[in-house]
Design an enzyme around this catalytic site. Structure first.
Site, PDB file in Angstrom:
ATOM      1  CD  GLU A  38      28.291 -33.823 -66.704  1.00  0.00           C
ATOM      2  OE1 GLU A  38      27.828 -32.946 -65.952  1.00  0.00           O
ATOM      3  OE2 GLU A  38      29.230 -33.594 -67.488  1.00  0.00           O
ATOM      4  CD  GLU A  39      31.633 -32.314 -69.496  1.00  0.00           C
ATOM      5  OE1 GLU A  39      30.847 -31.347 -69.612  1.00  0.00           O
ATOM      6  OE2 GLU A  39      32.524 -32.362 -68.630  1.00  0.00           O
TER       7      GLU A  39
ATOM      8  CG  ASP B  97      31.069 -33.063 -62.659  1.00  0.00           C
ATOM      9  OD1 ASP B  97      32.237 -33.031 -63.082  1.00  0.00           O
ATOM     10  OD2 ASP B  97      30.074 -32.753 -63.340  1.00  0.00           O
TER      11      ASP B  97
ATOM     12  CG  HIS C 162      34.263 -27.841 -70.313  1.00  0.00           C
ATOM     13  ND1 HIS C 162      32.934 -27.629 -70.575  1.00  0.00           N
ATOM     14  CD2 HIS C 162      34.288 -28.842 -69.392  1.00  0.00           C
ATOM     15  CE1 HIS C 162      32.186 -28.461 -69.853  1.00  0.00           C
ATOM     16  NE2 HIS C 162      32.993 -29.199 -69.121  1.00  0.00           N
TER      17      HIS C 162
HETATM   18 ZN   LIG Z   1      31.933 -32.461 -65.098  1.00  0.00          ZN
END
Ligand SMILES: [Zn+2]
Length: 438
Positions: free
Chosen positions: A171-172, A200, A286
């Site tokens: 996904e990233e 998410d 992140h």
């Molecule tokens: Zn995410």
């Protein structure tokens, strides 16, 4: 049907009543038959969800500190989730794809049974970025969806619809796994998806409570759940189109989901509403510090329970509707503090003659002090019926069905719910207004 949700009731009772409300929910002014009430979802144990996060953290720690696409920590995460689902009786499939020269994996889990032509799906991305273990992003959504799937198995739930769960890879790197899944799904199979729910980041350490503004029925289901907890929600704007629901939405599948915020800064108004501080919702977004310390337990608990509520409510189907006609407006209308009256309108059409002597007026107002509020029903000709006149003191919210003798009113026309806040400090909004004609 008379649905009353008094303040001091058990959560299960309130949720059952709200589930019935949610099933009847349609956005705008719409009419529908009354569906049968859904079975109430079980509470999702926070300790179980947190144990999954601890396990995902251990996987990252043992694999160079991350669970990113193409790294050993990702495949280990897939194997971990798959083993739990296999043991619980799911039919699991690991789907492989290639991205950036590395093999990626999606995990799909089907719960046996239900109508194969009506599939309700929930999912989350399981990969982290390479710079950290990804416990909030997105161990949180992955663990909560996993525990909800396990709760389905534990309770032996037999929904009307078929249930499917998905954990997406890469996904990233641009929603790669979910795009691949949707692209591989034949058109006829896509058409069977009655909804896709995406989770998410649902445990952000400085959380907000955001609901995706997509399919109205899914959105209403989530909003009603949080209204029942007395937790205000906002429409999700930070991550719109930036997670796996976009892959499904792009091919016409109704989507929805929850989110507690990423790198955006919480406003002072949001701090007042939800607590916390006027800093990023997730200061470790992140980053290497997105560990098990980067989770707000309350947010994770509420969102996990909301997932189960939505799965149970939306998979129950709409069998054996009793007679009756429902007109509803679920658009939010904010009520200004100590200000002018505001209204929510439903347009009644196709009802012959006058309104009944037992018109059911469903009111869903989210407010932090109901004693501030004057609430009236205004008939199409302007006649006013008082529903609540600054009653209830400091209790939150007015989520209640009032019975009004409206037999002197012509049924068809624009009916309004009028709400005025007559005192300072506390605020809120009209979340829903519903008229039920027997
Ligand atoms: Zn995410």
């Amino acid at each position: 049907m008379n649905i009353s949700v008094p303040r001091r009731v058990t959560k299960a009772t309130a949720v059952a009543a709200l589930a019935a409300l949610a099933l009847a929910g349609l956005t705008g002014t719409t009419a529908s038959a009354n569906p049968a009430a859904a079975a109430a979802a079980p509470d999702i144990p926070l300790a179980n969800v947190k144990q999954h996060l601890t396990d995902l953290q251990s996987i990252a720690t043992a694999n160079g500190g991350n669970r990113a696409h193409g790294r050993t920590g990702y495949k280990a995460s897939i194997d971990f989730v798959k083993a739990k689902l296999d043991a619980a009786g799911y039919t699991t499939t690991v789907q492989q794809f290639t991205s950036g020269g590395s093999t990626g994996y999606n995990l799909i889990a089907d719960w046996p049974g239900g109508d194969p032509n009506q599939v309700l799906m929930a999912g989350s991305h399981l990969d982290s970025v390479s710079s950290g273990p990804g416990i909030n992003d997105n161990g949180s959504g992955s663990a909560a969806v996993l525990e909800t799937a396990l709760a389905v198995a534990r309770s032996g739930y037999q929904p009307t619809k078929h249930l499917r769960f998905g954990w997406w890879g890469a996904e990233e790197l641009g929603l790669v796994g979910s795009k691949y899944y949707v692209a591989q799904l034949p058109t006829a199979e896509r058409a069977k998806l009655s909804g896709y729910l995406n989770f998410d980041m649902i445990g952000s350490p400085n959380p907000g409570y955001f609901v995706y503004d997509d399919d109205p029925t899914i959105e209403t289901t989530f909003k009603n759940y949080f209204a029942g907890l007395g937790v205000p929600t906002e429409i999700e704007t930070e991550g719109d189109g930036r997670s796996d629901h976009a892959s499904f939405k792009n091919v016409g599948v109704p989507v929805g989901g929850l989110f507690t915020g990423a790198s955006r800064v919480k406003s002072s108004a949001q701090v007042q509403k939800w607590g916390g501080t006027a800093t990023a919702f997730d200061r470790c977004y992140h980053s290497s510090c997105d560990t098990t310390s980067n989770i707000n337990d309350t947010a994770l608990d509420r969102n996990s329970d909301a997932i189960a509520h939505a799965i149970w409510t939306l998979s129950a189907g709409t069998t054996t509707p009793p007679p009756g006609k429902v007109f509803e407006n679920t658009a939010d209308v904010s009520v200004p503090d100590n200000g002018a009256a505001v209204t929510s309108t439903v347009n009644v059409t196709g009802v012959t003659g006058n309104a009944p002597s037992n018109l059911a007026v469903g009111v869903d107002i989210v407010h932090t002090y109901r004693g501030d509020l004057v609430v009236d029903l205004v008939a199409p000709d302007g006649s006013v019926y008082s529903l609540s006149n600054r009653s209830g003191g400091s209790a939150d919210n007015i989520v209640q069905t009032f019975t009004v003798n409206a037999s002197s009113e012509v049924a068809n026309g624009a009916w309004k719910l009028r709400v005025q806040d007559k005192a300072s400090v506390d605020t809120g909004y009209i979340s829903g207004f519903k008229l039920t004609f027997p």
